[in-house]
Design a protein around this motif. Structure first.
Motif, PDB file in Angstrom:
ATOM      1  N   THR A  50      92.898  83.488  37.403  1.00  0.00           N
ATOM      2  CA  THR A  50      91.564  83.851  37.788  1.00  0.00           C
ATOM      3  C   THR A  50      90.935  83.422  39.177  1.00  0.00           C
ATOM      4  OG1 THR A  50      90.992  83.256  35.615  1.00  0.00           O
ATOM      5  CG2 THR A  50      89.061  83.143  37.047  1.00  0.00           C
ATOM      6  N   MET A  53      85.656  87.271  42.747  1.00  0.00           N
ATOM      7  CA  MET A  53      85.651  88.422  43.459  1.00  0.00           C
ATOM      8  C   MET A  53      84.133  88.911  43.592  1.00  0.00           C
ATOM      9  SD  MET A  53      87.632  92.162  43.840  1.00  0.00           S
ATOM     10  CE  MET A  53      86.531  93.295  42.522  1.00  0.00           C
ATOM     11  N   ALA A  56      82.296  86.416  41.223  1.00  0.00           N
ATOM     12  CA  ALA A  56      82.417  86.667  40.003  1.00  0.00           C
ATOM     13  C   ALA A  56      83.746  86.331  39.414  1.00  0.00           C
ATOM     14  CB  ALA A  56      82.114  87.810  39.320  1.00  0.00           C
ATOM     15  N   ALA A  57      84.147  85.515  38.457  1.00  0.00           N
ATOM     16  CA  ALA A  57      85.389  85.128  37.998  1.00  0.00           C
ATOM     17  C   ALA A  57      85.933  86.544  37.273  1.00  0.00           C
ATOM     18  CB  ALA A  57      85.308  83.775  37.041  1.00  0.00           C
ATOM     19  N   VAL A  58      87.377  86.707  37.824  1.00  0.00           N
ATOM     20  CA  VAL A  58      87.970  87.991  37.190  1.00  0.00           C
ATOM     21  C   VAL A  58      89.426  87.443  36.997  1.00  0.00           C
ATOM     22  CG1 VAL A  58      86.075  89.410  38.100  1.00  0.00           C
ATOM     23  CG2 VAL A  58      88.034  88.868  39.778  1.00  0.00           C
ATOM     24  N   ARG A  59      90.080  88.094  36.294  1.00  0.00           N
ATOM     25  CA  ARG A  59      91.694  87.904  36.482  1.00  0.00           C
ATOM     26  C   ARG A  59      92.210  88.893  37.431  1.00  0.00           C
ATOM     27  NH1 ARG A  59      90.986  84.721  32.124  1.00  0.00           N
ATOM     28  NH2 ARG A  59      91.274  85.718  29.744  1.00  0.00           N
ATOM     29  N   THR A 111      87.108  79.467  37.396  1.00  0.00           N
ATOM     30  CA  THR A 111      86.261  79.938  36.137  1.00  0.00           C
ATOM     31  C   THR A 111      85.139  79.158  36.170  1.00  0.00           C
ATOM     32  OG1 THR A 111      88.370  80.789  34.557  1.00  0.00           O
ATOM     33  CG2 THR A 111      86.187  79.864  33.515  1.00  0.00           C
ATOM     34  N   GLU A 118      75.791  78.418  37.499  1.00  0.00           N
ATOM     35  CA  GLU A 118      74.862  79.034  36.610  1.00  0.00           C
ATOM     36  C   GLU A 118      74.035  77.888  35.393  1.00  0.00           C
ATOM     37  OE1 GLU A 118      76.279  82.538  34.919  1.00  0.00           O
ATOM     38  OE2 GLU A 118      76.635  83.239  36.864  1.00  0.00           O
ATOM     39  N   GLU A 129      83.449  77.055  25.232  1.00  0.00           N
ATOM     40  CA  GLU A 129      83.051  78.463  25.223  1.00  0.00           C
ATOM     41  C   GLU A 129      83.708  79.098  26.418  1.00  0.00           C
ATOM     42  OE1 GLU A 129      80.866  80.372  23.069  1.00  0.00           O
ATOM     43  OE2 GLU A 129      81.095  82.292  24.167  1.00  0.00           O
ATOM     44  N   VAL A 130      83.448  78.511  27.705  1.00  0.00           N
ATOM     45  CA  VAL A 130      83.664  79.050  28.958  1.00  0.00           C
ATOM     46  C   VAL A 130      85.324  78.791  29.238  1.00  0.00           C
ATOM     47  CG1 VAL A 130      83.262  77.149  30.643  1.00  0.00           C
ATOM     48  CG2 VAL A 130      83.012  79.828  31.192  1.00  0.00           C
ATOM     49  N   SER A 132      87.317  79.016  26.883  1.00  0.00           N
ATOM     50  CA  SER A 132      88.346  79.922  26.066  1.00  0.00           C
ATOM     51  C   SER A 132      88.926  80.814  26.637  1.00  0.00           C
ATOM     52  CB  SER A 132      87.482  80.497  24.889  1.00  0.00           C
ATOM     53  OG  SER A 132      86.720  81.323  25.374  1.00  0.00           O
ATOM     54  N   GLY A 133      88.637  81.344  27.913  1.00  0.00           N
ATOM     55  CA  GLY A 133      89.371  82.461  28.476  1.00  0.00           C
ATOM     56  C   GLY A 133      90.709  81.854  29.388  1.00  0.00           C
ATOM     57  N   ASN A 134      90.878  80.391  29.394  1.00  0.00           N
ATOM     58  CA  ASN A 134      92.171  79.958  30.292  1.00  0.00           C
ATOM     59  C   ASN A 134      92.943  78.916  29.315  1.00  0.00           C
ATOM     60  OD1 ASN A 134      89.506  80.283  32.105  1.00  0.00           O
ATOM     61  ND2 ASN A 134      91.334  80.277  33.206  1.00  0.00           N
ATOM     62  N   ILE A 135      94.123  79.344  28.991  1.00  0.00           N
ATOM     63  CA  ILE A 135      95.095  78.831  28.220  1.00  0.00           C
ATOM     64  C   ILE A 135      95.586  77.506  28.935  1.00  0.00           C
ATOM     65  CG2 ILE A 135      97.158  78.981  26.734  1.00  0.00           C
ATOM     66  CD1 ILE A 135      96.077  81.650  25.981  1.00  0.00           C
TER      67      ILE A 135
ATOM     68  N   HIS B 103      86.256  87.193  26.997  1.00  0.00           N
ATOM     69  CA  HIS B 103      85.783  86.073  27.822  1.00  0.00           C
ATOM     70  C   HIS B 103      85.179  86.415  29.029  1.00  0.00           C
ATOM     71  CE1 HIS B 103      88.985  84.083  25.342  1.00  0.00           C
ATOM     72  NE2 HIS B 103      89.630  85.092  25.552  1.00  0.00           N
ATOM     73  N   GLN B 105      85.360  86.183  31.963  1.00  0.00           N
ATOM     74  CA  GLN B 105      86.208  86.707  32.831  1.00  0.00           C
ATOM     75  C   GLN B 105      86.467  88.136  32.585  1.00  0.00           C
ATOM     76  OE1 GLN B 105      87.100  84.076  31.523  1.00  0.00           O
ATOM     77  NE2 GLN B 105      88.368  82.625  32.889  1.00  0.00           N
ATOM     78  N   ASN B 108      83.183  90.245  32.838  1.00  0.00           N
ATOM     79  CA  ASN B 108      82.667  90.403  34.578  1.00  0.00           C
ATOM     80  C   ASN B 108      83.188  91.659  34.942  1.00  0.00           C
ATOM     81  OD1 ASN B 108      81.120  88.378  34.776  1.00  0.00           O
ATOM     82  ND2 ASN B 108      82.994  86.871  35.460  1.00  0.00           N
ATOM     83  N   ARG B 109      84.369  92.168  34.350  1.00  0.00           N
ATOM     84  CA  ARG B 109      84.944  93.525  34.735  1.00  0.00           C
ATOM     85  C   ARG B 109      84.781  94.752  33.754  1.00  0.00           C
ATOM     86  NH1 ARG B 109      85.475  94.795  39.577  1.00  0.00           N
ATOM     87  NH2 ARG B 109      87.081  96.377  39.226  1.00  0.00           N
ATOM     88  N   LYS B 190      88.732  81.909  19.569  1.00  0.00           N
ATOM     89  CA  LYS B 190      87.652  82.660  20.460  1.00  0.00           C
ATOM     90  C   LYS B 190      88.043  83.456  21.441  1.00  0.00           C
ATOM     91  CE  LYS B 190      83.904  82.805  22.459  1.00  0.00           C
ATOM     92  NZ  LYS B 190      83.196  84.232  22.220  1.00  0.00           N
TER      93      LYS B 190
END
Lengths: 160, 293
Positions: A50, A53, A56-59, A111, A118, A129-130, A132-135, B103, B105, B108-109, B190
């Motif tokens: 992550t 860009m 904004a946080a992006v992969r 992230t 915000e 929750e936020v 959750s997209g990072n293992i 998620h 991230q 966002n895209r 999740k």
């Protein structure tokens, strides 16, 4: 056919000729030598790569470098703003032992940058929750959650 | 784990894009948010001759209200929809569902049009499009047409669009006052692909019986599945717990024919569908009756 792209990374402009299939993650690591962005799964699941860009946080493994042409990218190397002191989020992770092996950490930090901007007072649920997209396979997340809570406090206390 | 080589095009207009698609046909692939396409390219499951990047086409990024409908440009980011007050006001079901999609991230895209056109049977937006009676505006170099969401999804990752066609916009009717709605899903983790999900939209007729109901599942078929038998059972009935229970049982037993995978077998998916149907119908009916915000 290679294309010339110009990308701002951590405030510095880089111009390179790249193949369209080059992933942004590989561009950052191999073309301009910023290896702080980690590559875990390379299919958008783990979150280790992550970056920001245009804030904004992006992969970065799901973007081609050519798509970053003309854009602003921030990696973990840019967190200190060139001041060589830890960002409050990094400080929070250091203080609370929010990492063990550290492989997932750069992605988690990136992230959290927009998240804490915000949500200056996040609840534990919002933090989980936020995240959750990072293992993370080391910590069980408990220390990471505590690190985020401390980071939020540090950001608020930080003199403007 | 690295994509095969491709020709890269970054058109600035829809016209330019349609011309490229006309030339490449099935060998050209449109790149929207890339959150599903790029993983398959990294695995080399997808090796397009040409990648046509839509991210520079400003005219595809919009959200507006028109004739009591939400009009959403195909490239509108999922995150923008999640944060939109307009969406929250006129299609609150869409607003409530957005956080279930992967998620932050990814959102966002990820784009609305990308997800709709990708037609993943476990994705939220295709199921929602059917529940909300959305329509897709599709163009090719020579033609333009609207396709109702019900006719848009025809199979596994398959829509009724031709290779030279592209999705430009989706129109979603606003939910009228007095309608109720709900979405729920169950995923192992999740943000993971759901094993099953359900969306419900309910309108109550005068006297409080159910006038219209739309119940749509994801994750239990090759495309979103509309629970028609359940809907037939409910229309004209009072929204009692017993009626909802009976309709949910019917939905799980008769309306779906799930196949199993490593995450959940057919029996478990059927069980989830029944439980989720009951929850979303109960919530949607309560909202329609004004009991719950």
């Amino acid at each position: 056919m290679e294309q010339t792209i110009s990308v701002s990374v951590n405030g510095r402009q880089y111009e390179r000729s790249v193949e369209p299939r080059l992933l942004l993650s590989d561009f950052l690591r191999h073309e301009i030598g910023l290896s702080g962005t980690h590559v875990g799964c390379e299919h958008g699941v783990c979150g280790a790569c992550t970056v920001l860009m245009d804030s904004a946080a992006v992969r970065s493994c799901l973007l081609f470098a050519v798509q970053a042409n003309g854009r602003d990218v921030t990696t973990v190397e840019g967190l200190d703003g060139g001041h060589e002191e830890l960002h409050p989020i990094q400080h929070g992770f250091w203080e609370k032992h929010g990492l063990q092996c550290g492989f997932c950490t750069p992605g988690i930090l990136m992230t959290l940058v927009p998240f804490l901007e915000e949500n200056p007072d996040p609840t534990e649920d919002e933090i989980r929750e936020v995240l959750s997209g990072n293992i993370c396979r080391c910590t069980g997340y408990q220390k990471i959650v505590e690190a985020v809570q401390l980071s939020a406090r540090l950001i608020k206390e930080k003199p403007a | 784990m690295k994509p095969a080589a491709f020709e890269y095009h970054a058109p600035r207009t829809v016209e330019e894009t349609l011309a490229l698609l006309w030339n490449y046909g099935e060998d050209g692939k449109l790149l929207a948010g890339g959150q599903s396409l790029v993983p398959t390219m990294n695995f080399r499951l997808t090796q397009p001759t040409a990648l046509i990047d839509l991210n520079g086409i400003d005219e595809l990024f919009f959200l507006r209200e028109e004739d009591d409908e939400l009009r959403c440009g195909a490239m509108t980011r999922q995150r923008a929809v999640e944060r939109s007050d307009l969406v929250k006001r006129i299609v609150p079901l869409l607003h409530e569902t957005m956080p279930h999609i992967a998620h932050t991230q990814i959102r966002n895209r990820g784009t609305i049009g990308g997800s709709l056109a990708h037609a993943d049977p476990t994705a939220e937006l295709p199921a929602l499009a059917i529940a909300l009676d959305a329509s897709m505006y599709v163009r090719s170099f020579t033609d333009a047409r609207w396709i109702a969401a019900r006719d848009y999804y025809v199979g596994l990752f398959t829509t009724s669009m031709e290779p030279e066609e592209m999705l430009l916009e989706v129109a979603i009717p606003g939910l009228p006052a007095g309608s109720g709605w709900a979405f729920e899903e169950v995923a192992r983790q999740k943000g993971n692909y759901a094993m099953c999900g359900a969306a419900a939209v309910v309108d109550l007729a005068e006297g409080g019986s159910i006038g219209h109901v739309s119940l749509v599942f994801l994750g239990v078929g090759e495309a979103p599945v509309e629970a028609e038998r359940a809907a037939t059972l409910l229309v004209g009935e009072k929204p009692t717990a017993a009626a909802i229970r009976a309709a949910s049982d019917a939905a799980a037993k008769l309306d779906i024919d799930p196949v199993g995978d490593i995450h959940a077998g057919p029996a478990f998916r059927r069980h989830l569908a029944g439980v989720l149907a009951e929850r979303v119908l109960t919530k949607a009916c309560a909202r329609a009756a004004g009991y719950e915000g």
